[in-house]
Design an enzyme around this catalytic site. Structure first.
Site, PDB file in Angstrom:
ATOM      1  N   THR A 166      14.021  -2.735  -1.186  1.00 16.44           N
ATOM      2  CA  THR A 166      14.308  -1.660  -0.230  1.00 16.44           C
ATOM      3  C   THR A 166      15.790  -1.301  -0.162  1.00 16.44           C
ATOM      4  OG1 THR A 166      12.489  -2.482   1.120  1.00 16.44           O
ATOM      5  CG2 THR A 166      14.044  -0.981   2.196  1.00 16.44           C
ATOM      6  N   GLU A 167      16.083  -0.007  -0.157  1.00 22.62           N
ATOM      7  CA  GLU A 167      17.472   0.396   0.047  1.00 22.62           C
ATOM      8  C   GLU A 167      17.639   1.024   1.421  1.00 22.62           C
ATOM      9  OE1 GLU A 167      19.133   3.664  -2.244  1.00 22.62           O
ATOM     10  OE2 GLU A 167      17.141   4.243  -2.906  1.00 22.62           O
TER      11      GLU A 167
ATOM     12  N   HIS B  24      26.873   3.298  -3.903  1.00 21.80           N
ATOM     13  CA  HIS B  24      26.533   2.043  -3.236  1.00 21.80           C
ATOM     14  C   HIS B  24      27.373   1.885  -1.992  1.00 21.80           C
ATOM     15  CE1 HIS B  24      24.968  -0.086  -7.103  1.00 21.80           C
ATOM     16  NE2 HIS B  24      24.056   0.674  -6.558  1.00 21.80           N
TER      17      HIS B  24
ATOM     18  N   GLU C 224      31.343  -4.011 -10.178  1.00 18.16           N
ATOM     19  CA  GLU C 224      31.838  -2.676  -9.879  1.00 18.16           C
ATOM     20  C   GLU C 224      32.872  -2.787  -8.774  1.00 18.16           C
ATOM     21  OE1 GLU C 224      27.992  -0.949  -8.943  1.00 18.16           O
ATOM     22  OE2 GLU C 224      28.339  -1.147  -6.806  1.00 18.16           O
TER      23      GLU C 224
ATOM     24  N   TYR D  71      20.363  -1.435 -17.171  1.00 22.13           N
ATOM     25  CA  TYR D  71      19.439  -0.972 -18.207  1.00 22.13           C
ATOM     26  C   TYR D  71      20.238  -0.500 -19.417  1.00 22.13           C
ATOM     27  CZ  TYR D  71      16.722  -0.373 -13.866  1.00 22.13           C
ATOM     28  OH  TYR D  71      16.153  -0.539 -12.641  1.00 22.13           O
TER      29      TYR D  71
ATOM     30  N   THR E 295       0.819  -1.221   0.000  1.00 24.94           N
ATOM     31  CA  THR E 295       0.000   0.000   0.000  1.00 24.94           C
ATOM     32  C   THR E 295       0.852   1.271   0.000  1.00 24.94           C
ATOM     33  OG1 THR E 295      -0.194  -0.109   2.405  1.00 24.94           O
ATOM     34  CG2 THR E 295      -1.967  -1.111   1.128  1.00 24.94           C
ATOM     35  N   GLY E 296       2.173   1.106   0.077  1.00 26.71           N
ATOM     36  CA  GLY E 296       3.041   2.279  -0.005  1.00 26.71           C
ATOM     37  C   GLY E 296       3.059   2.829  -1.427  1.00 26.71           C
TER      38      GLY E 296
END
Lengths: 292, 382, 292, 382
Positions: free
Chosen positions: A97-98, A247, A209, A159, A17-18
């Site tokens: 989630t971050e 990151h 990376e 992407y 619902t977020g």
């Protein structure tokens, strides 16, 4: 078949619902993913875009039998959400989630791993198997069905590479964003091993990376265990030591974790490495073309 | 978030790890007062978030309060690897019989904390690891089992800490360091050197302490330790504005969405002969407001000669980013060339908006590579 | 074969230099158990009764390849000792120590169990396979080789029953004291399942007592899974509710855990229950006689 | 070790679980003073280590300090299930809108802590479990994962705690109760009732708290809470002497080595028509000194008419026990018949020593059964 998500995937979205949760649940559903349920504590009984919402994963499991959970819960509640999914018997958890504290993920990982649960993320764009299922935030329109598996620590860079591959006519079996945090549920090794076993995947692109030593470990693994060609790309040649590059995991400590070291390790184990997205796409097209 | 030595020692003390008595001073006068209060010989130590202080003259002994003031005067203002010393830590000098090294780090490969102990302390641990790897005792801790004393005993036996009384102190200390590591959500806790005094007392003479930024919400007291004045002025501004920004040395300002894509963009700039001025990640959102803030930070760096936007839309929408650029150009005077490459979600709309705006210093490019070439070329012409 | 300990057992004794540790290590060795090493931190390099002593289990493993550990370490250090044994790769840990905090054992159990390690005890007399190996404090002279497996929550009560059986000419395959604490590493079920699989065991005697619900669970298990006859004994018919009868685990809470309830559950599942040691021995002799 | 209500509440408060303000009183005068200090209506509650206080008249409301004193006078000295009330807890009276039940116990079968919550609180939980098992929400906590909020949410949803604000309080409270359970090495933490006030405040109106005796070394503060005056006088004496002893109602005093063997001996006594006076375990050692101490405790019970020793030697040596018996007979005057059955390690030597001593009230028997029969017969003759 593809890996991790496919047409057998039955998805429950935690935090549905977020703002983000509802947006991407609907998008994933529109793509064709079988989104069977959502969970938001206290919002049970409602629905989001026709997806029934439950108070707990356990209820969602009892009513709709999901086998995969996508976590969109805010960082400080995310570990709890992952435990809840695992406790309810979910086999695959993809955590978008971050900003989850690293110690939380350390405990989650060590709890989840021996239980045979597949955890992807956190802080990752999710997993897309073109034509089958999209779980996460990867823009599916960039990618097309094909036989190249793509695994990456970075979202938008994936992407970019998918886009360049598409322009050369190369499609993907599955795109896996493993996330850029210090502790991720699935490492390059885990995903490479799955691609190796997947009959629909014939080539693999690994997008690494700076930071950590996973690319180096992957290099040995590729040489020792993989029959399918792997092409790699590493970002961060110009990154200075000691600075976190966006990151939490992308940091060069001392002499370890540089892009150059990773490139050399990969090449030493016979893996071709592109130095920019265009070049890596060209390398892939070359290899694919040479074999078809 | 890296802590200063004195902040790490405050945390150490909170978890029962023995440290020397001391106080912070930001002027020679304060250093003198602290030395007076402590009595006897003191050591004056530059507080900077980098290593190599000793070699750079940032650590000095003083026998009297007057000498402490003189030493502080010498040290304050020093430039140590690009960090200007603004504060010194004055503590009681310790007699050193032995120098050990003890740390807990996050082993990302094993996904477990890693304890390391060696009796060859006082030098860079990478040196020890290279020179005598066998001298470096290592043990992983399962975070669910938690630290167990047998692990510290193993470290002692393997590293060669032979004296039973020392062993006992080290074993207790390793446990408390693990508590600190978990209790403070640390990514790294390092004691180098961990000293043994001639009387056999074991204590932490230095501290290196890094706390997980993502966990600071659990530790408001540690969050407050952040030194807002540290680092480059652009980085300070970025922190204030909540922009993910790392200052670099070149002349091409770079904005992108997603850490990997931005890193890749820096590399491509270098490949086409430019030098990136910064790392700047708009993140997942990339709304107009965020673009404006990021541009403010980037243009505050006088070295910047050209700006490259490299956006691959996913959640980030190309039109939103274009709107931000135009808004920024509206609000701020930017005369630098801005090259924009937009792809992905709503990229066409975004490109159309930018072309329509027809700003003289705004250039739209089709690919990442061509955009990089263009901005380097434009910046070089200035 | 026997179960848990046998002639393949290579034993390391943790806490070997203590009073109890040294006494029983020597006794076990004298019985014929292959005691390969002892561990006491700081006492490495010495020996006890010819058994080499090491500073850590890891060293003992490297030098002497034990597969079983016996823990005689004082209660407040015992959990650490068990973790140490498991961490060093020991497959079977028999913990004699009594008085270990229940929360320590709760964590130990939940850590050890998924790793496939066999933990017996704590607060138990150990495991004896007559003629093969004795690991613990069971007085071996009471028992003789035979085909009856014996599993018990109590030490001396087991000796009593073994003694009565010996007088009737009945010998044992293995005697397992599982211990009387609230959390024990091996439950009745675990041991019954092993006896069922063990070719040398033909009959089983289970000696239970008040508290918990393990005897009730064992009853269902015996009926559902076991082909070998099981005879049971339960101690504590006269115990009042709410009082701990010596063992931390021997307490009747509310209506649960009474000896009568356990006896009824066992009988309901077809298990014969003796009401005193003499009767249970007679029952066993009867069954053994009827089948031989 | 069971704690009194007020001690459990002290621990609750330490872990952030809301309780009512109150104080302990051991006289009507003290109760009056406490009521005065608290102001308003108070409740006077007998402090005994048993249930059923309410029905026994051990909990009473008082509107004024004078009434509090009168109520305390009524309650102090009451015999509640064999426990004499020596202290009362006087606390502010609470308005009660709802009564819930919350507990954490040790699930020995699952080897995990078990959380239980029901909205049908205020009565014995066994009743609820029997009458409406579905109303009792249960969830296990993996001790390595630790308590997670989703488990408390599950309890709320399942038990039917519907109000969001109540849910929030209950979820927080469950977490803190788990912390208390682990932090205090508890075997049981029970709140019955957990009340909701008309204003919507959730708090613990009672406490049942049992701490693991084996873990008291970690909690010296809790160890000090032990009420040395509680229980039967023989049990007090046993505690002082470190003897494992439980008082029962019969006339045959029993000593054995090992809990199982002693329980079995009690049963056999009952089977041959006697009634055990106690449970007494000499434990693994069973040296002479221990035997003397245990005999002192057992003979201090005036109901005892005969004593049975049932020893199966393992670590315990028969000769050592025999020595202890003879030493005790030397030091104390025991006229009661003592029947001894020795088997196992050094039993023969022990038996020989006892037979040689030829004490008139000392009988040696060969088997457990014959010994039981003999002692019951001898005790019956007295």
């Amino acid at each position: 078949m593809a890996i991790i998500v496919d047409s057998e995937t039955r998805l429950v979205v935690q935090g549905i619902t977020g703002r983000e949760g509802s947006f991407h649940a609907a998008r994933n559903k529109a793509y064709g993913t079988n989104v069977v349920a959502g969970v938001t504590p206290g919002k049970g009984g409602g629905d989001v875009d026709g997806i029934p919402v439950f108070d707990s994963v356990r209820e969602a499991v009892a009513e709709t039998s999901p086998n995969t959970a996508m976590v969109f819960v805010p960082a400080r509640f995310a570990a709890d959400a992952i435990y809840e999914a695992v406790d309810a018997g979910i086999e695959t958890v993809i955590c978008i989630t971050e900003g989850i504290p690293a110690h939380d993920m350390l405990r989650v990982y060590n709890y989840v791993y021996p239980r045979g649960v597949t955890l992807v993320g956190p802080n990752c764009p999710g997993v897309l198997s073109p034509g089958k299922a999209n779980v996460g935030i990867i823009p599916a329109e960039i990618f097309r069905e094909g036989n190249v598996g793509l695994v990456s620590r970075s979202g938008t860079l994936t992407y970019q590479i998918g886009h360049e591959l598409a322009q050369l006519g190369v499609g993907q079996s599955t795109i896996v964003g493993i996330g850029g945090d210090p502790v991720v549920g699935s490492s390059f090794l885990d995903v490479l091993a799955r691609f190796e076993r997947d009959p629909e995947t014939e080539y693999v692109v690994m997008v690494g990376e700076i930071g950590g030593a996973e690319e180096e470990k992957a290099a040995s693994f590729i040489e020792a265990e993989m029959t399918k060609p792997v092409i790699a790309y590493i970002a961060g040649f110009t990154a200075p030591p000691g600075k976190t590059m966006g990151h939490a995991g992308a940091i060069i400590s001392g002499t370890a974790g540089t892009a150059q070291a990773k490139k050399e390790a990969l090449e030493a184990h016979g893996v071709r490495v592109g130095t920019n997205p265009t070049e890596v796409a060209r390398l892939v097209a070359e290899v694919v073309g040479a074999r078809t | 978030m890296d802590l200063y030595e004195y902040q790490g020692k405050q945390l150490f003390a909170r978890f029962g790890i023995p440290v020397s008595e001391g106080k912070l001073a930001s002027s020679p006068e304060e250093a003198r007062a602290v030395a007076e209060e402590l009595g006897g010989q003191v050591v004056v130590k530059a507080q900077v978030l980098t290593g190599g202080r000793g070699k750079a003259g940032g650590i000095k002994l003083a026998d009297t309060p007057e000498e402490a003031a003189r030493r502080a005067e010498e040290i304050l203002g020093l430039d140590i690897r690009g960090h200007i010393v603004g504060k010194v830590w004055v503590e009681k000098a310790s007699d050193i019989a032995k120098e050990y090294y003890l740390s807990i780090t996050f082993d990302r490969g094993e996904k477990q904390p890693l304890l390391m102990l060696t009796t060859e302390g006082g030098v860079e641990i990478e040196e020890v690891a290279e020179r005598s790897p066998d001298a470096l005792a290592r043990v992983h801790v399962d975070p669910l089992m938690g630290f167990q004393p047998f692990q510290a005993r193993w470290l002692c036996f393997t590293a060669g800490v032979a004296d039973p009384d020392e062993q006992k102190q080290v074993i207790g200390l390793v446990g408390r360091l693990y508590d600190a590591f978990v209790g403070a959500d640390a990514m790294l806790c390092e004691i180098n050197p961990l000293i043994v005094t001639p009387e056999g007392e074991v204590k932490a003479l230095d501290s290196k302490f890094t706390v997980d930024d993502n966990a600071l919400f659990r530790h408001p007291d540690i969050a407050e330790m952040r030194d807002l004045d540290a680092g480059e002025p652009q980085e300070r501004l970025a922190r204030e504005k909540g922009v993910t920004y790392v200052k670099l040395d070149g002349e091409i300002g770079i904005l992108g969405n997603g850490a990997g894509l931005v890193m890749s963009t820096l590399d491509v700039i270098a490949q086409v002969g430019g030098r990136p001025a910064n790392f700047c990640d708009l993140g997942g959102g990339g709304d107009a407001e965020g673009v404006v803030d990021a541009l403010e930070v980037i243009t505050s760096d006088p070295q910047v000669k050209g700006i490259l936007f490299n956006i691959f839309g996913g959640i980030t929408r190309g039109d939103e980013v274009a709107r931000g650029i135009l808004e920024a150009l509206d609000r701020m005077t930017i005369e630098l060339p801005i090259v924009v490459r937009l792809d992905g979600t709503n990229a066409e709309e975004g490109r159309a908006m930018l072309i329509e705006a027809a700003s003289p210093n705004l250039y739209v490019e089709e690919t990442m590579l061509s955009a990089a070439e263009r901005v380097v070329e434009l910046a070089g012409a200035r």
